[in-house]
Design a protein around this motif. Structure first.
Motif, PDB file in Angstrom:
ATOM      1  N   LYS A  80       0.866  -1.176   0.000  1.00  0.00           N
ATOM      2  CA  LYS A  80       0.000   0.000   0.000  1.00  0.00           C
ATOM      3  C   LYS A  80       0.904   1.228   0.000  1.00  0.00           C
ATOM      4  CE  LYS A  80      -3.751  -2.217   2.568  1.00  0.00           C
ATOM      5  NZ  LYS A  80      -3.253  -3.578   2.593  1.00  0.00           N
ATOM      6  N   ILE A  81       0.465   2.279  -0.651  1.00  0.00           N
ATOM      7  CA  ILE A  81       1.268   3.492  -0.760  1.00  0.00           C
ATOM      8  C   ILE A  81       0.819   4.469   0.324  1.00  0.00           C
ATOM      9  CG2 ILE A  81       1.836   5.449  -2.247  1.00  0.00           C
ATOM     10  CD1 ILE A  81       1.388   3.460  -4.633  1.00  0.00           C
ATOM     11  N   ILE A  82       1.791   4.972   1.073  1.00  0.00           N
ATOM     12  CA  ILE A  82       1.522   5.894   2.180  1.00  0.00           C
ATOM     13  C   ILE A  82       2.327   7.166   1.907  1.00  0.00           C
ATOM     14  CG2 ILE A  82       1.650   6.224   4.672  1.00  0.00           C
ATOM     15  CD1 ILE A  82       2.085   2.944   4.514  1.00  0.00           C
ATOM     16  N   ILE A  83       1.632   8.283   1.862  1.00  0.00           N
ATOM     17  CA  ILE A  83       2.277   9.548   1.508  1.00  0.00           C
ATOM     18  C   ILE A  83       2.073  10.562   2.628  1.00  0.00           C
ATOM     19  CG2 ILE A  83       2.350  11.423  -0.180  1.00  0.00           C
ATOM     20  CD1 ILE A  83       1.020   9.323  -2.152  1.00  0.00           C
ATOM     21  N   ILE A  84       3.133  11.244   2.982  1.00  0.00           N
ATOM     22  CA  ILE A  84       3.028  12.354   3.926  1.00  0.00           C
ATOM     23  C   ILE A  84       2.957  13.632   3.085  1.00  0.00           C
ATOM     24  CG2 ILE A  84       4.202  13.666   5.719  1.00  0.00           C
ATOM     25  CD1 ILE A  84       5.335  11.022   6.747  1.00  0.00           C
ATOM     26  N   ASP A  85       1.831  14.322   3.216  1.00  0.00           N
ATOM     27  CA  ASP A  85       1.585  15.512   2.406  1.00  0.00           C
ATOM     28  C   ASP A  85       0.717  16.477   3.208  1.00  0.00           C
ATOM     29  OD1 ASP A  85       1.151  17.400   0.449  1.00  0.00           O
ATOM     30  OD2 ASP A  85       0.133  16.043  -0.942  1.00  0.00           O
ATOM     31  N   LYS A  86       1.356  17.222   4.075  1.00  0.00           N
ATOM     32  CA  LYS A  86       0.658  18.080   5.030  1.00  0.00           C
ATOM     33  C   LYS A  86      -0.362  18.997   4.360  1.00  0.00           C
ATOM     34  CE  LYS A  86       2.914  21.317   7.194  1.00  0.00           C
ATOM     35  NZ  LYS A  86       3.752  22.119   8.061  1.00  0.00           N
ATOM     36  N   GLU A  87       0.008  19.622   3.263  1.00  0.00           N
ATOM     37  CA  GLU A  87      -0.865  20.618   2.625  1.00  0.00           C
ATOM     38  C   GLU A  87      -1.489  20.130   1.317  1.00  0.00           C
ATOM     39  OE1 GLU A  87       1.405  24.246   2.394  1.00  0.00           O
ATOM     40  OE2 GLU A  87       2.056  24.023   4.472  1.00  0.00           O
ATOM     41  N   LEU A  88      -1.447  18.816   1.074  1.00  0.00           N
ATOM     42  CA  LEU A  88      -2.003  18.205  -0.137  1.00  0.00           C
ATOM     43  C   LEU A  88      -1.470  18.869  -1.414  1.00  0.00           C
ATOM     44  CD1 LEU A  88      -5.680  17.551   1.019  1.00  0.00           C
ATOM     45  CD2 LEU A  88      -3.763  15.946   0.958  1.00  0.00           C
ATOM     46  N   LYS A  89      -0.149  18.898  -1.511  1.00  0.00           N
ATOM     47  CA  LYS A  89       0.528  19.483  -2.672  1.00  0.00           C
ATOM     48  C   LYS A  89       0.843  18.443  -3.736  1.00  0.00           C
ATOM     49  CE  LYS A  89       2.756  23.276  -0.202  1.00  0.00           C
ATOM     50  NZ  LYS A  89       4.056  23.887   0.150  1.00  0.00           N
ATOM     51  N   ILE A  90       0.344  17.212  -3.567  1.00  0.00           N
ATOM     52  CA  ILE A  90       0.636  16.139  -4.505  1.00  0.00           C
ATOM     53  C   ILE A  90       0.136  16.497  -5.902  1.00  0.00           C
ATOM     54  CG2 ILE A  90      -1.499  14.844  -4.053  1.00  0.00           C
ATOM     55  CD1 ILE A  90       0.315  12.293  -4.208  1.00  0.00           C
ATOM     56  N   ASN A  91       0.895  16.105  -6.906  1.00  0.00           N
ATOM     57  CA  ASN A  91       0.527  16.324  -8.302  1.00  0.00           C
ATOM     58  C   ASN A  91      -0.619  15.367  -8.657  1.00  0.00           C
ATOM     59  OD1 ASN A  91       0.321  16.440 -11.092  1.00  0.00           O
ATOM     60  ND2 ASN A  91       2.533  16.458 -11.423  1.00  0.00           N
ATOM     61  N   PHE A  92      -1.748  15.932  -9.045  1.00  0.00           N
ATOM     62  CA  PHE A  92      -2.930  15.122  -9.374  1.00  0.00           C
ATOM     63  C   PHE A  92      -2.731  14.307 -10.651  1.00  0.00           C
ATOM     64  CE2 PHE A  92      -4.632  17.543  -6.057  1.00  0.00           C
ATOM     65  CZ  PHE A  92      -5.853  17.024  -5.676  1.00  0.00           C
ATOM     66  N   LYS A  93      -1.686  14.600 -11.420  1.00  0.00           N
ATOM     67  CA  LYS A  93      -1.400  13.837 -12.642  1.00  0.00           C
ATOM     68  C   LYS A  93      -0.380  12.734 -12.387  1.00  0.00           C
ATOM     69  CE  LYS A  93      -2.522  17.669 -15.657  1.00  0.00           C
ATOM     70  NZ  LYS A  93      -2.041  18.641 -16.631  1.00  0.00           N
ATOM     71  N   SER A  94       0.056  12.552 -11.139  1.00  0.00           N
ATOM     72  CA  SER A  94       1.085  11.551 -10.831  1.00  0.00           C
ATOM     73  C   SER A  94       0.556  10.138 -11.017  1.00  0.00           C
ATOM     74  CB  SER A  94       1.598  11.740  -9.406  1.00  0.00           C
ATOM     75  OG  SER A  94       0.570  11.457  -8.485  1.00  0.00           O
ATOM     76  N   PHE A  95       1.484   9.213 -11.196  1.00  0.00           N
ATOM     77  CA  PHE A  95       1.140   7.809 -11.386  1.00  0.00           C
ATOM     78  C   PHE A  95       0.333   7.272 -10.207  1.00  0.00           C
ATOM     79  CE2 PHE A  95       1.837   3.298 -10.844  1.00  0.00           C
ATOM     80  CZ  PHE A  95       1.556   2.798 -12.111  1.00  0.00           C
TER      81      PHE A  95
END
Length: 183
Positions: A80-95
């Motif tokens: 399972k993928i676990i991401i720490i992203d306090k401000e939800l800056k993740i790229n919505f186009k990422s894999f």
């Protein structure tokens, strides 16, 4: 039984760190492999053995990794993928954002941005809201306890310098693999 004993005693996941560096100890090499084929296979075995893979949004945004086990016959055992992203800056186009149906994904965040929260939930990402400490960062021990409670008892950390150093400084790694390239 060291992994099992640790998890049972501490009610926290067994944490494995992995980092590949160049011969002069840099960790980013413009999307070319630093490590060799053997060390990449070891990395995939570690993914196969782990229930979760922890990284940060910075790694997702800069590398666009798959974070899956890609050994023949073991693909279905990807963590399972676990991401720490306090401000939800993740790229919505990422894999990882666009393959949630294949790889269950959790994001630990502290955002109040209802639009981003709604869009990520629509994609199927499980969002876990966490309070930050006085220093503005998450308490990693609390994140690990939460992972334990949702049934993730062994994780591999594949991230950049900041998250790796934070886990090292808190002495939270149980094992660490350092792959040093010759270039």
């Amino acid at each position: 039984y060291k992994n099992y004993n640790f998890v049972r005693k501490n009610k926290s996941p067994y944490v494995i760190g992995k980092l590949a560096v160049s011969s002069n100890f840099f960790i980013l090499n413009n999307n070319t492999y630093i490590s060799n084929e053997h060390s990449r296979k070891v990395s995939h075995i570690l993914r196969f053995l782990s229930q979760g893979i922890l990284t940060s949004y910075k790694t997702i945004n800069s590398d666009n990794p798959k974070l899956s086990c890609r050994l023949n016959g073991l693909e279905m055992y990807s963590p399972k993928i676990i991401i720490i992203d306090k401000e939800l800056k993740i790229n919505f186009k990422s894999f990882v954002v666009n393959n949630v149906n294949k790889f269950p994904t959790f994001i630990f965040h502290n955002s109040q941005n209802s639009k981003k929260i709604s869009n990520l939930k629509k994609k199927g990402i499980k969002l876990i809201y966490m309070e930050t400490e006085k220093n503005g960062y998450f308490d990693l021990k609390k994140i690990f306890k939460k992972l334990y409670l949702i049934g993730i008892h062994q994780i591999i950390v594949e991230s950049g310098k900041n998250l790796t150093l934070e886990i090292l400084s808190k002495n939270l790694f149980n094992e660490f693999y350092l792959f040093r390239g010759n270039k």
